[in-house]
Scaffold this motif. Sequence first.
Motif, PDB file in Angstrom:
ATOM      1  N   PHE A   1       0.827  -1.202   0.000  1.00 27.86           N
ATOM      2  CA  PHE A   1       0.000   0.000   0.000  1.00 27.86           C
ATOM      3  C   PHE A   1       0.868   1.261   0.000  1.00 27.86           C
ATOM      4  N   PHE A   2       1.896   1.294   0.859  1.00 25.83           N
ATOM      5  CA  PHE A   2       2.764   2.473   0.933  1.00 25.83           C
ATOM      6  C   PHE A   2       3.509   2.708  -0.381  1.00 25.83           C
ATOM      7  N   ILE A   3       3.984   1.649  -1.012  1.00 23.91           N
ATOM      8  CA  ILE A   3       4.678   1.809  -2.292  1.00 23.91           C
ATOM      9  C   ILE A   3       3.706   2.290  -3.363  1.00 23.91           C
ATOM     10  N   GLU A   4       2.480   1.744  -3.376  1.00 25.52           N
ATOM     11  CA  GLU A   4       1.472   2.210  -4.337  1.00 25.52           C
ATOM     12  C   GLU A   4       1.179   3.693  -4.139  1.00 25.52           C
ATOM     13  N   GLN A   5       1.085   4.139  -2.899  1.00 23.56           N
ATOM     14  CA  GLN A   5       0.839   5.555  -2.615  1.00 23.56           C
ATOM     15  C   GLN A   5       2.015   6.407  -3.063  1.00 23.56           C
ATOM     16  N   TRP A   6       3.209   5.922  -2.824  1.00 22.99           N
ATOM     17  CA  TRP A   6       4.424   6.634  -3.189  1.00 22.99           C
ATOM     18  C   TRP A   6       4.537   6.787  -4.709  1.00 22.99           C
ATOM     19  N   LEU A   7       4.114   5.758  -5.439  1.00 19.31           N
ATOM     20  CA  LEU A   7       4.218   5.761  -6.903  1.00 19.31           C
ATOM     21  C   LEU A   7       2.891   6.110  -7.584  1.00 19.31           C
ATOM     22  N   LYS A   8       1.991   6.711  -6.843  1.00 18.82           N
ATOM     23  CA  LYS A   8       0.640   7.005  -7.329  1.00 18.82           C
ATOM     24  C   LYS A   8       0.627   7.855  -8.601  1.00 18.82           C
ATOM     25  N   ALA A   9       1.588   8.746  -8.742  1.00 16.73           N
ATOM     26  CA  ALA A   9       1.585   9.661  -9.885  1.00 16.73           C
ATOM     27  C   ALA A   9       2.204   9.048 -11.138  1.00 16.73           C
ATOM     28  N   THR A  10       2.683   7.812 -11.066  1.00 16.65           N
ATOM     29  CA  THR A  10       3.294   7.177 -12.229  1.00 16.65           C
ATOM     30  C   THR A  10       2.223   6.541 -13.109  1.00 16.65           C
ATOM     31  N   PRO A  11       2.585   6.142 -14.333  1.00 12.02           N
ATOM     32  CA  PRO A  11       1.589   5.530 -15.224  1.00 12.02           C
ATOM     33  C   PRO A  11       0.967   4.271 -14.621  1.00 12.02           C
ATOM     34  N   MET A  12      -0.276   3.975 -15.042  1.00 13.51           N
ATOM     35  CA  MET A  12      -0.989   2.798 -14.551  1.00 13.51           C
ATOM     36  C   MET A  12      -0.129   1.548 -14.743  1.00 13.51           C
ATOM     37  N   GLY A  13      -0.048   0.746 -13.725  1.00 10.84           N
ATOM     38  CA  GLY A  13       0.680  -0.502 -13.818  1.00 10.84           C
ATOM     39  C   GLY A  13       2.119  -0.418 -13.351  1.00 10.84           C
ATOM     40  N   PHE A  14       2.706   0.782 -13.294  1.00  7.09           N
ATOM     41  CA  PHE A  14       4.117   0.892 -12.911  1.00  7.09           C
ATOM     42  C   PHE A  14       4.340   0.461 -11.469  1.00  7.09           C
ATOM     43  N   ALA A  15       3.465   0.879 -10.565  1.00  3.37           N
ATOM     44  CA  ALA A  15       3.607   0.483  -9.155  1.00  3.37           C
ATOM     45  C   ALA A  15       3.506  -1.039  -9.030  1.00  3.37           C
ATOM     46  N   THR A  16       2.574  -1.640  -9.752  1.00  9.47           N
ATOM     47  CA  THR A  16       2.436  -3.099  -9.729  1.00  9.47           C
ATOM     48  C   THR A  16       3.697  -3.758 -10.243  1.00  9.47           C
ATOM     49  N   TRP A  17       4.272  -3.226 -11.299  1.00  9.86           N
ATOM     50  CA  TRP A  17       5.510  -3.770 -11.855  1.00  9.86           C
ATOM     51  C   TRP A  17       6.639  -3.682 -10.828  1.00  9.86           C
ATOM     52  N   VAL A  18       6.782  -2.531 -10.193  1.00  4.40           N
ATOM     53  CA  VAL A  18       7.834  -2.353  -9.178  1.00  4.40           C
ATOM     54  C   VAL A  18       7.624  -3.340  -8.028  1.00  4.40           C
TER      55      VAL A  18
ATOM     56  N   GLY B   1       9.081  -8.035  -5.117  1.00  4.97           N
ATOM     57  CA  GLY B   1       8.600  -9.240  -4.438  1.00  4.97           C
ATOM     58  C   GLY B   1       9.288 -10.493  -4.948  1.00  4.97           C
ATOM     59  N   CYS B   2       9.480 -10.592  -6.265  1.00  8.20           N
ATOM     60  CA  CYS B   2      10.186 -11.746  -6.847  1.00  8.20           C
ATOM     61  C   CYS B   2      11.636 -11.777  -6.375  1.00  8.20           C
ATOM     62  N   PHE B   3      12.263 -10.615  -6.327  1.00  6.49           N
ATOM     63  CA  PHE B   3      13.648 -10.536  -5.847  1.00  6.49           C
ATOM     64  C   PHE B   3      13.742 -10.977  -4.386  1.00  6.49           C
TER      65      PHE B   3
ATOM     66  N   SER C   1      -3.001  -8.488  -9.430  1.00  3.45           N
ATOM     67  CA  SER C   1      -3.002  -7.071  -9.834  1.00  3.45           C
ATOM     68  C   SER C   1      -2.358  -6.914 -11.203  1.00  3.45           C
ATOM     69  N   PHE C   2      -1.295  -7.646 -11.426  1.00  2.34           N
ATOM     70  CA  PHE C   2      -0.600  -7.627 -12.713  1.00  2.34           C
ATOM     71  C   PHE C   2      -1.550  -8.023 -13.852  1.00  2.34           C
ATOM     72  N   THR C   3      -2.268  -9.112 -13.653  1.00  2.00           N
ATOM     73  CA  THR C   3      -3.146  -9.572 -14.733  1.00  2.00           C
ATOM     74  C   THR C   3      -4.281  -8.592 -14.987  1.00  2.00           C
ATOM     75  N   LEU C   4      -4.794  -7.980 -13.931  1.00  2.00           N
ATOM     76  CA  LEU C   4      -5.859  -6.992 -14.105  1.00  2.00           C
ATOM     77  C   LEU C   4      -5.353  -5.787 -14.891  1.00  2.00           C
ATOM     78  N   ASP C   5      -4.142  -5.310 -14.573  1.00  4.00           N
ATOM     79  CA  ASP C   5      -3.568  -4.197 -15.330  1.00  4.00           C
ATOM     80  C   ASP C   5      -3.418  -4.574 -16.797  1.00  4.00           C
ATOM     81  N   CYS C   6      -2.974  -5.797 -17.063  1.00  4.55           N
ATOM     82  CA  CYS C   6      -2.833  -6.259 -18.455  1.00  4.55           C
ATOM     83  C   CYS C   6      -4.178  -6.253 -19.176  1.00  4.55           C
ATOM     84  N   VAL C   7      -5.192  -6.760 -18.515  1.00  8.13           N
ATOM     85  CA  VAL C   7      -6.524  -6.790 -19.127  1.00  8.13           C
ATOM     86  C   VAL C   7      -6.998  -5.373 -19.439  1.00  8.13           C
ATOM     87  N   LYS C   8      -6.741  -4.432 -18.535  1.00 12.83           N
ATOM     88  CA  LYS C   8      -7.152  -3.042 -18.767  1.00 12.83           C
ATOM     89  C   LYS C   8      -6.438  -2.443 -19.975  1.00 12.83           C
TER      90      LYS C   8
END
Length: 129
Positions: free
Chosen positions: A22-39, A44-46, A87-94
């Motif tokens: 949630f905090f990272i999403e808020q921090w990256l709120k102004a970036t393009p759709m999907g960027f926060a999810t990508w980050v 998370g994978c790392f 979240s990733f798949t939903l962004d892709c569908v959008k």
Amino acid sequence: MNIWIKIALVAVSGGFGAVCRFFIEQWLKATPMGFATWVINSLGCFLIGIFAGWLINTDCSWSDTTKTAFALLTMTGFCGGFSTFSSFTLDCVKYYENGHFMIWVIFGTMTVFVGLFGCAIGYYLGKNL
């Protein structure tokens, strides 16, 4: 280890992972759709790679119970609450639904590639800590 202790470990650490997300999403709120999810997914994978690699290669004298608790706290709980591909798949569908085919392909490909690469690097680092 009692099942209720396992559930508590996952619940608490999963909640913490979700709050971090949630905090990272808020921090990256102004970036393009999907960027926060990508980050978040890439990080998370790392992290799950580091935790798994370290746990598998650790020379410590932890008991199986302690190793299980560590795995539940870090990988199942924290990483599970922090990074979801739903979240990733939903962004892709959008993207696809809005007619942004190239962004859909690039976003999907980069997320999977960087996630796998991040996990492999994290796993290697975790094994060698």
